[in-house]
Design a protein around this motif. Structure first.
Motif, PDB file in Angstrom:
ATOM      1  N   VAL A 200       0.876  -1.172   0.000  1.00  0.00           N
ATOM      2  CA  VAL A 200       0.000   0.000   0.000  1.00  0.00           C
ATOM      3  C   VAL A 200       0.908   1.215   0.000  1.00  0.00           C
ATOM      4  O   VAL A 200       1.776   1.343   0.860  1.00  0.00           O
ATOM      5  CB  VAL A 200      -0.910   0.035   1.246  1.00  0.00           C
ATOM      6  N   LEU A 201       0.727   2.104  -0.974  1.00  0.00           N
ATOM      7  CA  LEU A 201       1.622   3.252  -1.095  1.00  0.00           C
ATOM      8  C   LEU A 201       0.802   4.535  -1.036  1.00  0.00           C
ATOM      9  O   LEU A 201      -0.084   4.750  -1.858  1.00  0.00           O
ATOM     10  CB  LEU A 201       2.409   3.184  -2.402  1.00  0.00           C
ATOM     11  N   CYS A 202       1.105   5.386  -0.046  1.00  0.00           N
ATOM     12  CA  CYS A 202       0.376   6.632   0.157  1.00  0.00           C
ATOM     13  C   CYS A 202       1.256   7.822  -0.201  1.00  0.00           C
ATOM     14  O   CYS A 202       2.404   7.909   0.247  1.00  0.00           O
ATOM     15  CB  CYS A 202      -0.081   6.760   1.613  1.00  0.00           C
ATOM     16  N   LEU A 203       0.716   8.737  -0.991  1.00  0.00           N
ATOM     17  CA  LEU A 203       1.439   9.947  -1.375  1.00  0.00           C
ATOM     18  C   LEU A 203       1.100  11.072  -0.408  1.00  0.00           C
ATOM     19  O   LEU A 203      -0.080  11.395  -0.214  1.00  0.00           O
ATOM     20  CB  LEU A 203       1.064  10.364  -2.796  1.00  0.00           C
ATOM     21  N   HIS A 204       2.136  11.691   0.167  1.00  0.00           N
ATOM     22  CA  HIS A 204       1.928  12.791   1.108  1.00  0.00           C
ATOM     23  C   HIS A 204       2.963  13.879   0.864  1.00  0.00           C
ATOM     24  O   HIS A 204       3.700  14.283   1.767  1.00  0.00           O
ATOM     25  CB  HIS A 204       1.991  12.289   2.549  1.00  0.00           C
ATOM     26  N   LEU A 205       2.987  14.359  -0.367  1.00  0.00           N
ATOM     27  CA  LEU A 205       3.929  15.397  -0.769  1.00  0.00           C
ATOM     28  C   LEU A 205       3.188  16.703  -1.045  1.00  0.00           C
ATOM     29  O   LEU A 205       2.046  16.690  -1.519  1.00  0.00           O
ATOM     30  CB  LEU A 205       4.671  14.988  -2.048  1.00  0.00           C
ATOM     31  N   ARG A 206       3.843  17.829  -0.800  1.00  0.00           N
ATOM     32  CA  ARG A 206       3.318  19.117  -1.240  1.00  0.00           C
ATOM     33  C   ARG A 206       3.534  19.239  -2.748  1.00  0.00           C
ATOM     34  O   ARG A 206       4.524  18.749  -3.287  1.00  0.00           O
ATOM     35  CB  ARG A 206       4.034  20.273  -0.534  1.00  0.00           C
ATOM     36  N   LEU A 207       2.609  19.899  -3.414  1.00  0.00           N
ATOM     37  CA  LEU A 207       2.761  20.132  -4.846  1.00  0.00           C
ATOM     38  C   LEU A 207       3.568  21.401  -5.074  1.00  0.00           C
ATOM     39  O   LEU A 207       3.204  22.484  -4.607  1.00  0.00           O
ATOM     40  CB  LEU A 207       1.389  20.251  -5.510  1.00  0.00           C
ATOM     41  N   ASN A 208       4.674  21.272  -5.796  1.00  0.00           N
ATOM     42  CA  ASN A 208       5.478  22.421  -6.202  1.00  0.00           C
ATOM     43  C   ASN A 208       6.196  22.053  -7.489  1.00  0.00           C
ATOM     44  O   ASN A 208       5.951  20.982  -8.071  1.00  0.00           O
ATOM     45  CB  ASN A 208       6.461  22.831  -5.086  1.00  0.00           C
ATOM     46  N   ASP A 209       7.082  22.916  -7.943  1.00  0.00           N
ATOM     47  CA  ASP A 209       7.761  22.656  -9.214  1.00  0.00           C
ATOM     48  C   ASP A 209       8.594  21.379  -9.166  1.00  0.00           C
ATOM     49  O   ASP A 209       8.764  20.695 -10.183  1.00  0.00           O
ATOM     50  CB  ASP A 209       8.656  23.842  -9.586  1.00  0.00           C
ATOM     51  N   ASP A 210       9.113  21.049  -7.985  1.00  0.00           N
ATOM     52  CA  ASP A 210       9.962  19.862  -7.865  1.00  0.00           C
ATOM     53  C   ASP A 210       9.158  18.568  -7.816  1.00  0.00           C
ATOM     54  O   ASP A 210       9.653  17.509  -8.205  1.00  0.00           O
ATOM     55  CB  ASP A 210      10.833  19.955  -6.606  1.00  0.00           C
ATOM     56  N   THR A 211       7.927  18.637  -7.295  1.00  0.00           N
ATOM     57  CA  THR A 211       7.147  17.409  -7.109  1.00  0.00           C
ATOM     58  C   THR A 211       6.088  17.196  -8.186  1.00  0.00           C
ATOM     59  O   THR A 211       5.501  16.119  -8.265  1.00  0.00           O
ATOM     60  CB  THR A 211       6.449  17.413  -5.740  1.00  0.00           C
ATOM     61  N   ARG A 212       5.812  18.204  -9.001  1.00  0.00           N
ATOM     62  CA  ARG A 212       4.821  18.037 -10.061  1.00  0.00           C
ATOM     63  C   ARG A 212       5.256  16.927 -11.020  1.00  0.00           C
ATOM     64  O   ARG A 212       6.334  16.979 -11.598  1.00  0.00           O
ATOM     65  CB  ARG A 212       4.621  19.344 -10.828  1.00  0.00           C
ATOM     66  N   GLY A 213       4.433  15.894 -11.159  1.00  0.00           N
ATOM     67  CA  GLY A 213       4.757  14.778 -12.033  1.00  0.00           C
ATOM     68  C   GLY A 213       5.864  13.879 -11.521  1.00  0.00           C
ATOM     69  O   GLY A 213       6.453  13.113 -12.283  1.00  0.00           O
ATOM     70  N   ILE A 214       6.130  13.923 -10.204  1.00  0.00           N
ATOM     71  CA  ILE A 214       7.240  13.147  -9.656  1.00  0.00           C
ATOM     72  C   ILE A 214       6.987  11.649  -9.750  1.00  0.00           C
ATOM     73  O   ILE A 214       7.920  10.845  -9.784  1.00  0.00           O
ATOM     74  CB  ILE A 214       7.511  13.566  -8.192  1.00  0.00           C
ATOM     75  N   VAL A 215       5.719  11.250  -9.810  1.00  0.00           N
ATOM     76  CA  VAL A 215       5.365   9.830  -9.976  1.00  0.00           C
ATOM     77  C   VAL A 215       5.049   9.592 -11.443  1.00  0.00           C
ATOM     78  O   VAL A 215       4.100  10.166 -11.996  1.00  0.00           O
ATOM     79  CB  VAL A 215       4.152   9.457  -9.102  1.00  0.00           C
ATOM     80  N   GLY A 216       5.845   8.753 -12.064  1.00  0.00           N
ATOM     81  CA  GLY A 216       5.670   8.466 -13.480  1.00  0.00           C
ATOM     82  C   GLY A 216       5.158   7.073 -13.747  1.00  0.00           C
ATOM     83  O   GLY A 216       4.965   6.264 -12.830  1.00  0.00           O
ATOM     84  N   ALA A 217       4.937   6.780 -15.018  1.00  0.00           N
ATOM     85  CA  ALA A 217       4.412   5.475 -15.419  1.00  0.00           C
ATOM     86  C   ALA A 217       5.326   4.347 -14.970  1.00  0.00           C
ATOM     87  O   ALA A 217       4.861   3.270 -14.582  1.00  0.00           O
ATOM     88  CB  ALA A 217       4.216   5.441 -16.938  1.00  0.00           C
ATOM     89  N   GLU A 218       6.625   4.589 -14.997  1.00  0.00           N
ATOM     90  CA  GLU A 218       7.568   3.540 -14.614  1.00  0.00           C
ATOM     91  C   GLU A 218       7.462   3.216 -13.122  1.00  0.00           C
ATOM     92  O   GLU A 218       7.693   2.071 -12.711  1.00  0.00           O
ATOM     93  CB  GLU A 218       8.996   3.950 -14.975  1.00  0.00           C
ATOM     94  N   ASP A 219       7.124   4.200 -12.318  1.00  0.00           N
ATOM     95  CA  ASP A 219       6.952   3.960 -10.883  1.00  0.00           C
ATOM     96  C   ASP A 219       5.746   3.055 -10.637  1.00  0.00           C
ATOM     97  O   ASP A 219       5.828   2.077  -9.891  1.00  0.00           O
ATOM     98  CB  ASP A 219       6.767   5.275 -10.126  1.00  0.00           C
TER      99      ASP A 219
END
Length: 306
Positions: A200-219
């Motif tokens: 089970v994987l939970c995302l808990h990141l703030r959205l900013n220029d560095d994190t936008r799209g940080i999770v890709g298809a390969e992940d």
């Protein structure tokens, strides 16, 4: 003072104790989202103070140029990625933000974990339709909970996972990794390692220029067909269209989401997927949080105007 409150979908603000702080002022409350800057500006003629509920309406040059009377924008919570601060400075508009509470969002995250793991929405509908026990859920005990971003919300969710007998695996910036080690939690070797090992994987990141799209298809492709992805943070952390494609391909096998790239979302092909549990951005939508958010927002607005 003329004050406007935007995007109060449930018409809830007037029912709050905090609303009494605006007594004596002219207050306009709008219950829908108006995306056209010209139409929105016509609604806000003469408004001096604007109260925003989270990140529901974009405030940019096109809108601000039509609001010569606007002096202060007060944002509920601390996130203000939807506000063009440079444009506000050019127009002499002060932006004030409040603070958030992590508990409601963490609780909603765990509700999605349970609902997704045990197919609760489907089985509720099955029972109402006269169908008995049509799915086979997954227990959480003994499995691995992945936390991407161990901030205030992620830390609470990690504790919930431990209470359910899960092992917790963390990845994120150095601060997240340090907090994980201090709490005795395992730290993944890399982002890819987190996605490969988490059940089970939970995302808990703030959205900013560095994190936008940080999770890709390969992940997502690295996740197990039995894996679950839970996102109560921001939809834009995942690349456009990536989650829908991944769910159609079966990796991860299921997802629970509370956030979308465009909100309010009333129609989308992804909503029809049988392996998706979706809620309409409810993470912070409960009375205690609203009272705190709006008390701060109103106090900040009045203080800035004075």
């Amino acid at each position: 003072m003329k004050i406007a409150i935007l995007d109060d979908y449930q018409d809830a603000v007037r029912t709050l104790d905090a609303f009494a702080r605006l007594a004596g002022h002219e207050v306009l409350v709008f219950n829908d989202t108006c995306r056209d800057p010209q139409a929105l500006a016509e609604r806000l003629v003469g408004v001096e103070g604007l109260v925003l509920i989270r990140e529901r309406t974009r405030i940019d040059e096109a809108l601000l140029s039509r609001l010569p009377d606007l002096k202060v924008i007060s944002q509920t919570g601390g996130g203000a990625a939807h506000i063009d601060r440079q444009a506000c400075e050019r127009h002499g508009v002060q932006v004030v933000t409040g603070t958030g509470l992590p508990h409601a969002a963490a609780e909603l995250t765990w509700a999605l974990v349970l609902a997704t793991a045990r197919h609760l929405p489907q089985e509720v509908e099955n029972l109402k339709a006269g169908r008995w026990q049509r799915t086979l859920g997954a227990a959480l005990h003994g499995r691995t909970l992945g936390i991407f971003g161990l901030g205030r919300i992620g830390s609470l969710v990690a504790r919930y996972g431990q209470a359910f007998g899960m092992s917790v695996l963390v990845w994120g910036r150095e601060g997240s990794q340090e907090r994980a080690r201090d709490a005795g939690l395992d730290v993944a070797d890399s982002q890819r390692d987190l996605f490969e090992r988490a059940d089970v994987l939970c995302l808990h990141l703030r959205l900013n220029d560095d994190t936008r799209g940080i999770v890709g298809a390969e992940d997502l492709a690295a996740m197990s067909p039995d894996g679950m992805l839970i996102n109560t943070s921001r939809a834009e952390l995942i690349g456009p269209g990536v989650l829908e494609a991944a769910l159609r391909q079966g990796r991860p096998g299921r997802a629970g989401v509370d956030v979308f790239e465009r909100e309010p979302l009333l129609e989308h092909p992804m909503l029809a997927l049988p392996n998706l549990v979706a809620t309409p951005h409810l993470g912070y939508v409960e009375k205690d949080t609203y009272e705190r958010y709006f008390a701060d927002a109103f106090d900040n607005l009045l203080a800035a105007m004075q």
